[in-house]
Scaffold this active site. Structure first.
Site, PDB file in Angstrom:
ATOM      1  N   GLN A 189       0.842  -1.195   0.000  1.00 37.73           N
ATOM      2  CA  GLN A 189       0.000   0.000   0.000  1.00 37.73           C
ATOM      3  C   GLN A 189       0.878   1.246   0.000  1.00 37.73           C
ATOM      4  O   GLN A 189       1.830   1.371   0.759  1.00 37.73           O
ATOM      5  CB  GLN A 189      -0.968  -0.005   1.182  1.00 37.73           C
ATOM      6  CG  GLN A 189      -0.369  -0.187   2.552  1.00 37.73           C
ATOM      7  CD  GLN A 189      -1.430  -0.221   3.632  1.00 37.73           C
ATOM      8  OE1 GLN A 189      -2.526   0.312   3.472  1.00 37.73           O
ATOM      9  NE2 GLN A 189      -1.110  -0.854   4.749  1.00 37.73           N
ATOM     10  N   GLN A 218     -12.203  -8.258   1.003  1.00 35.30           N
ATOM     11  CA  GLN A 218     -11.162  -7.927   1.973  1.00 35.30           C
ATOM     12  C   GLN A 218     -11.640  -8.363   3.354  1.00 35.30           C
ATOM     13  O   GLN A 218     -12.707  -7.932   3.814  1.00 35.30           O
ATOM     14  CB  GLN A 218     -10.805  -6.445   2.018  1.00 35.30           C
ATOM     15  CG  GLN A 218      -9.675  -6.237   3.026  1.00 35.30           C
ATOM     16  CD  GLN A 218      -9.308  -4.811   3.346  1.00 35.30           C
ATOM     17  OE1 GLN A 218      -8.527  -4.575   4.262  1.00 35.30           O
ATOM     18  NE2 GLN A 218      -9.851  -3.856   2.635  1.00 35.30           N
ATOM     19  N   GLU A 253     -11.072  -1.909  -5.579  1.00 39.00           N
ATOM     20  CA  GLU A 253     -11.658  -2.092  -4.245  1.00 39.00           C
ATOM     21  C   GLU A 253     -12.611  -0.946  -3.916  1.00 39.00           C
ATOM     22  O   GLU A 253     -12.301   0.220  -4.174  1.00 39.00           O
ATOM     23  CB  GLU A 253     -10.543  -2.158  -3.198  1.00 39.00           C
ATOM     24  CG  GLU A 253     -11.049  -2.356  -1.787  1.00 39.00           C
ATOM     25  CD  GLU A 253      -9.930  -2.538  -0.783  1.00 39.00           C
ATOM     26  OE1 GLU A 253     -10.221  -2.428   0.433  1.00 39.00           O
ATOM     27  OE2 GLU A 253      -8.772  -2.775  -1.177  1.00 39.00           O
ATOM     28  N   HIS A 264      -2.442  -0.057  -4.171  1.00 36.18           N
ATOM     29  CA  HIS A 264      -3.498   0.478  -3.317  1.00 36.18           C
ATOM     30  C   HIS A 264      -3.896   1.882  -3.774  1.00 36.18           C
ATOM     31  O   HIS A 264      -5.010   2.139  -4.159  1.00 36.18           O
ATOM     32  CB  HIS A 264      -3.103   0.484  -1.840  1.00 36.18           C
ATOM     33  CG  HIS A 264      -4.223   0.889  -0.928  1.00 36.18           C
ATOM     34  ND1 HIS A 264      -4.463   2.194  -0.586  1.00 36.18           N
ATOM     35  CD2 HIS A 264      -5.168   0.157  -0.298  1.00 36.18           C
ATOM     36  CE1 HIS A 264      -5.517   2.252   0.216  1.00 36.18           C
ATOM     37  NE2 HIS A 264      -5.961   1.032   0.404  1.00 36.18           N
ATOM     38  N   ASP A 303      -7.657   0.930  -4.530  1.00 34.96           N
ATOM     39  CA  ASP A 303      -8.777   1.191  -3.614  1.00 34.96           C
ATOM     40  C   ASP A 303      -9.310   2.592  -3.896  1.00 34.96           C
ATOM     41  O   ASP A 303      -8.577   3.582  -3.748  1.00 34.96           O
ATOM     42  CB  ASP A 303      -8.299   1.075  -2.176  1.00 34.96           C
ATOM     43  CG  ASP A 303      -9.445   1.062  -1.164  1.00 34.96           C
ATOM     44  OD1 ASP A 303     -10.586   1.388  -1.559  1.00 34.96           O
ATOM     45  OD2 ASP A 303      -9.197   0.748   0.010  1.00 34.96           O
ATOM     46  N   LYS A 322     -10.926  -7.615   6.791  1.00 34.62           N
ATOM     47  CA  LYS A 322     -10.221  -6.571   7.551  1.00 34.62           C
ATOM     48  C   LYS A 322     -10.021  -7.074   8.979  1.00 34.62           C
ATOM     49  O   LYS A 322     -10.901  -6.964   9.825  1.00 34.62           O
ATOM     50  CB  LYS A 322     -11.011  -5.266   7.513  1.00 34.62           C
ATOM     51  CG  LYS A 322     -11.069  -4.668   6.120  1.00 34.62           C
ATOM     52  CD  LYS A 322     -11.698  -3.296   6.107  1.00 34.62           C
ATOM     53  CE  LYS A 322     -13.173  -3.337   6.391  1.00 34.62           C
ATOM     54  NZ  LYS A 322     -13.934  -4.038   5.329  1.00 34.62           N
ATOM     55  N   ASP A 334     -15.197  -4.010   0.294  1.00 36.74           N
ATOM     56  CA  ASP A 334     -14.552  -3.377   1.442  1.00 36.74           C
ATOM     57  C   ASP A 334     -15.619  -2.752   2.334  1.00 36.74           C
ATOM     58  O   ASP A 334     -15.968  -3.297   3.376  1.00 36.74           O
ATOM     59  CB  ASP A 334     -13.538  -2.336   0.965  1.00 36.74           C
ATOM     60  CG  ASP A 334     -12.808  -1.657   2.123  1.00 36.74           C
ATOM     61  OD1 ASP A 334     -12.987  -2.088   3.273  1.00 36.74           O
ATOM     62  OD2 ASP A 334     -12.055  -0.701   1.878  1.00 36.74           O
TER      63      ASP A 334
END
Length: 425
Positions: free
Chosen positions: A172, A329, A273, A194, A236, A331, A307
């Protein structure tokens, strides 16, 4: 091996906590901070220093095992638990949590982790960050007591066959999306970058800025990558595509934009994402299904990653059952105990949804290493490099822990094979 003590100390995490709603509503940057008023409950400013609780479990032989409680960068957003303030929760770990665990057998990892999940204090379940950090320490304690790896403890508890090769690591970039992406390419990172596309400025008023970025990323990957480098791009967008084009999410302009992104990424695969955030889980699932259907009908081979509103194990199950994402994802801080993240990965087995073991930049080195063992034990599709937004540090922590663990397990298997040959001879 008996648990003799559980201790908690307030500490820092690897990044900051941000009021996502305020940022998406246009809060302006002021250096590293933001101007404006917070809008999410619990925030007294838009950006706060990240916090953690350092958990230490003491075993009867004096061994100490660690885990770190931490919450995601965008706390209290998308259906998540409230803002995590360490000093408020240290007494909970030192008090009710310690009272529940002291005296128990450290080798009974799954039983201890489930007890923690069920614990109620003042009428409420423990904050997900507490369950996350204490379960890491319980996993480390079990591994120490059994003189094995955390990967093996978790695999034995859940009946899995651990990965024998490294899981692809997802780097990321933070806002340094150009410099950090080049670092990733030079190191041959399997999944990148990312890119943190969380405002109109970063995506462009018509999506042109993101398109230009993906084109640049493709060129630099080909120019700088090691021989045979074949990365997967993962961007993302924090719901910004939905903000840009509106719904419904299979409208021609949405599909056309994804087709343009696919062309910009060629010849590398692309996954996006959080393409939209429509305000609740049911609506989010419906929108993601519509988007996937629209892309499939048009033959656009861009994967979508769930997400927002996919936080708990129940959320993961709902997205997977509905076929609402190519990738979910998981998390890790939002699921509570690390065994729950492992079960969420396993739930994706046998479906057309891949499991990305994610988390947040706002974790610690201890929690990042614990997640490596979850990824290895369940053979996840990819795992996040964390903590922090500098890229190099998080990548080093995750990649090295993974390689170290695989090497240790390979040495042990080699020794076991040698012993078997000697016995047979």
């Amino acid at each position: 091996m008996r648990i003799d003590g559980v201790h908690a100390t307030a500490g820092y995490s690897g990044y900051f906590v941000d009021d996502q709603r305020a940022i998406k509503r246009g809060a302006e940057r002021d250096g590293f901070t933001y101007d404006g008023d917070p809008v999410t409950d619990g925030f007294d400013e838009i950006r706060r220093a990240g916090e953690s609780i350092l958990v230490e479990i003491e075993l009867a032989d004096g061994t100490r095992a660690r885990g770190d409680c931490a919450a995601v960068q965008y706390a209290a957003a998308g259906g998540r638990d409230p803002l995590f303030v360490a000093e408020e929760y240290v007494p909970v770990v030192d008090g009710p949590v310690a009272e529940a665990l002291v005296g128990r057998d450290a080798t009974a990892f799954l039983e201890n982790a489930e007890l923690l999940e069920a614990l109620v204090v003042d009428g409420d379940r423990l904050h997900t960050a507490i369950r996350y950090g204490v379960s890491q320490a319980l996993l480390a304690a079990a591994a120490a007591a059994e003189r094995t790896t955390e990967t093996d403890v978790l695999a034995a508890a859940l009946g899995t066959e651990p990965a024998t090769e490294p899981i692809p690591v997802f780097g990321q970039s933070g806002d340094a999306r150009y410099a950090n992406a080049e670092k990733m390419v030079l190191k041959g990172v399997p999944v990148l970058p990312h890119a943190l596309i969380n405002s109109e400025e970063k995506i462009g008023s018509n999506g042109e800025t993101l398109l230009e970025y993906v084109e640049w990323l493709t060129e630099r990957s080909q120019e700088l990558g090691p021989e045979g480098y074949d990365p997967r791009f993962h961007v993302d967008v924090y719901g910004m595509i939905g903000e840009l084009f509106g719904g419904p999410f299979d409208r021609p302009e949405i599909v056309d934009y994804f087709a343009a992104l696919e062309e910009a990424a060629d010849p590398f695969p692309l996954q996006i994402e959080g393409p939209m955030d429509v305000g609740d889980r049911a609506a989010q699932i419906e929108a993601m299904v519509e988007l996937r259907d629209g892309l499939a009908e048009a033959g656009v081979a861009v994967d979508v990653v769930a997400d927002e509103w996919c936080n708990t194990f129940a959320d993961v199950r709902a997205f997977v059952d509905a076929g609402a994402a190519d990738v979910v994802q998981i998390k890790t801080p939002d699921l509570g105990g690390v065994h729950r993240s492992a079960r969420a990965v396993r739930y994706c087995e046998g479906t057309d949804t891949r499991a990305y073991l994610g988390g947040t930049c706002n974790e610690t080195d201890v929690s990042a290493r614990a997640c490596v063992h979850v990824a290895l034990a369940t053979d996840a599709a990819q795992v996040l490099a964390k903590p922090g937004m500098g890229f190099d540090e998080g990548y080093m922590i995750v990649e090295n822990e993974m390689r170290r663990t695989i090497a240790r397990r390979n040495r042990r298997r080699g020794a076991e094979t040698t012993d078997e040959v000697s016995v047979d001879d």
